[in-house]
Design an enzyme around this catalytic site. Structure first.
Site, PDB file in Angstrom:
ATOM      1  N   LYS A  39       0.860  -1.184   0.000  1.00  0.00           N
ATOM      2  CA  LYS A  39       0.000   0.000   0.000  1.00  0.00           C
ATOM      3  C   LYS A  39       0.897   1.234   0.000  1.00  0.00           C
ATOM      4  O   LYS A  39       1.643   1.475   0.942  1.00  0.00           O
ATOM      5  CB  LYS A  39      -0.925   0.005   1.214  1.00  0.00           C
ATOM      6  CG  LYS A  39      -1.877   1.191   1.247  1.00  0.00           C
ATOM      7  CD  LYS A  39      -2.803   1.108   2.453  1.00  0.00           C
ATOM      8  CE  LYS A  39      -3.743   2.299   2.507  1.00  0.00           C
ATOM      9  NZ  LYS A  39      -4.643   2.241   3.686  1.00  0.00           N
ATOM     10  N   LYS A  42      -2.114  -1.615  -3.644  1.00  0.00           N
ATOM     11  CA  LYS A  42      -2.959  -0.418  -3.645  1.00  0.00           C
ATOM     12  C   LYS A  42      -2.065   0.814  -3.717  1.00  0.00           C
ATOM     13  O   LYS A  42      -1.125   0.915  -2.917  1.00  0.00           O
ATOM     14  CB  LYS A  42      -3.811  -0.395  -2.367  1.00  0.00           C
ATOM     15  CG  LYS A  42      -4.735   0.808  -2.233  1.00  0.00           C
ATOM     16  CD  LYS A  42      -5.526   0.743  -0.926  1.00  0.00           C
ATOM     17  CE  LYS A  42      -6.444   1.941  -0.801  1.00  0.00           C
ATOM     18  NZ  LYS A  42      -7.218   1.925   0.469  1.00  0.00           N
TER      19      LYS A  42
END
Length: 337
Positions: free
Chosen positions: A208, A260
């Site tokens: 992320k 992400k």
């Protein structure tokens, strides 16, 4: 003008593109409704759904509108929903996150009852929506004025375990560990197993990144964040580190790992897919959604074609499933084919 002898060229890749039927049978990557997950926001105290201005078509839901949207997603064949809760009251440690009567846990129980047999009910496991400072963990004592907030990693893990137990008790099928604390997968797996929740799935947000494309999401959850999250989210320049984080999460017991954002990190997604044995998902985040919606609203691109192409590109890069705010709409389009 002269041409080579008949039969040249002998290699003609265009044969595989000559008709819709040929292109369909030769297509390497497919996109299906079951591979899509719909992120949803439910806000405490609302009497009607509130549109999110930076994300056209997306809203903060009431409990009733949340149920209706989840039913529509299930009927469209969407694979799952990911819930985010927006509480009315916040504090320094995010107490509402593990309150059985907190908005996220109440919403989880409602959706498990409503659609839990039709799709995978998933819950975001992070403190940022619940803290008055907007960070994803518990802050360490201040080291002086003007210094950036410091997250107490291990104190945060204790809060994550409490939050995980609350979500599991509410019936969540899968917990989305999005806080990027070191050791979060291992700590939560241990805590859940000790309480008998051995079948609760863990999605490790492994790679992320500290992205510029999260902006609209901050509006969606009414974020209180000041500063940034660069001390715990990954530097966008680091490809190998993303793979390393995914391998760590897999070793700690993650059932699925996440990359992400999706579209600006497709190279990382491909490498993570090649490195781990567990399923890999990707999150097409709010800024990615907003850019396509804005371009389409201005008539610059074909909205439907761009949405489907963006999702297909994420699948082609290696995602087994994609979290996208277009999940239900895209599922309807795919079923029309």
């Amino acid at each position: 003008m002269s041409f080579p002898a008949a039969g040249f060229p002998a290699i003609r890749p265009r044969r595989l593109r000559r008709s819709p039927a040929v292109r369909a049978i030769a297509r390497e990557t497919s996109l299906e409704p079951r591979q899509l997950v719909l992120p949803m926001f439910v806000r405490e105290g609302l009497t009607e759904a509130v549109p999110i201005s930076s994300m056209p078509g997306v809203a903060q839901h009431t409990m009733d509108s949340l149920r209706r949207a989840a039913v529509e997603a299930a009927e469209a064949g969407v694979g799952g929903v990911m819930l985010f809760g927006v509480p009315a009251v916040r504090d320094a440690i995010g107490s509402g996150a593990d309150d059985p009567d907190g908005i996220l846990n109440v919403a989880t129980r409602a959706l498990v009852s409503e659609v839990g047999d039709a799709l995978v009910v998933q819950t975001d496991l992070c403190l940022d929506e619940f803290t008055d400072h907007g960070h994803c963990g518990v802050l360490a004592p201040s080291t002086g004025s003007g210094t950036d907030p410091v997250i107490d990693n291990d104190a945060t893990l204790e809060r994550y375990v409490a939050m995980a137990l609350a979500q599991a008790r509410a019936g969540s099928h899968l917990l989305g560990l999005s806080g990027m604390m070191d050791g979060q997968v291992a700590a939560i797996r241990k805590g859940l197993d000790a309480e008998g929740f051995t079948d609760t799935l863990l999605l490790g947000y492994a790679a992320k990144y500290a992205s510029a494309f999260y902006g609209p999401f901050r509006e969606a959850v009414d974020s209180q964040l000041e500063g940034d999250r660069r001390t715990y989210q990954l530097d966008p320049g680091n490809r190998r580190e993303g793979v390393r984080e995914a391998l760590i999460d897999e070793a700690e017991g993650a059932d699925v790992v996440m990359v992400k954002p999706a579209m600006s990190f497709l190279d990382v997604l491909r490498e993570v897919r090649d490195a781990v044995q567990v399923p890999v998902w990707a999150y097409q985040i709010s800024g990615e959604y907003a850019m396509i919606e804005a371009a389409a609203a201005n008539g610059w691109i074909d909205r439907r074609a761009a949405v489907l192409e963006s999702l297909l590109s994420i699948r082609r890069a290696g995602a087994d499933a994609v979290l996208t705010y277009w999940a239900t709409e895209a599922a309807h389009w795919l079923r029309e084919r």
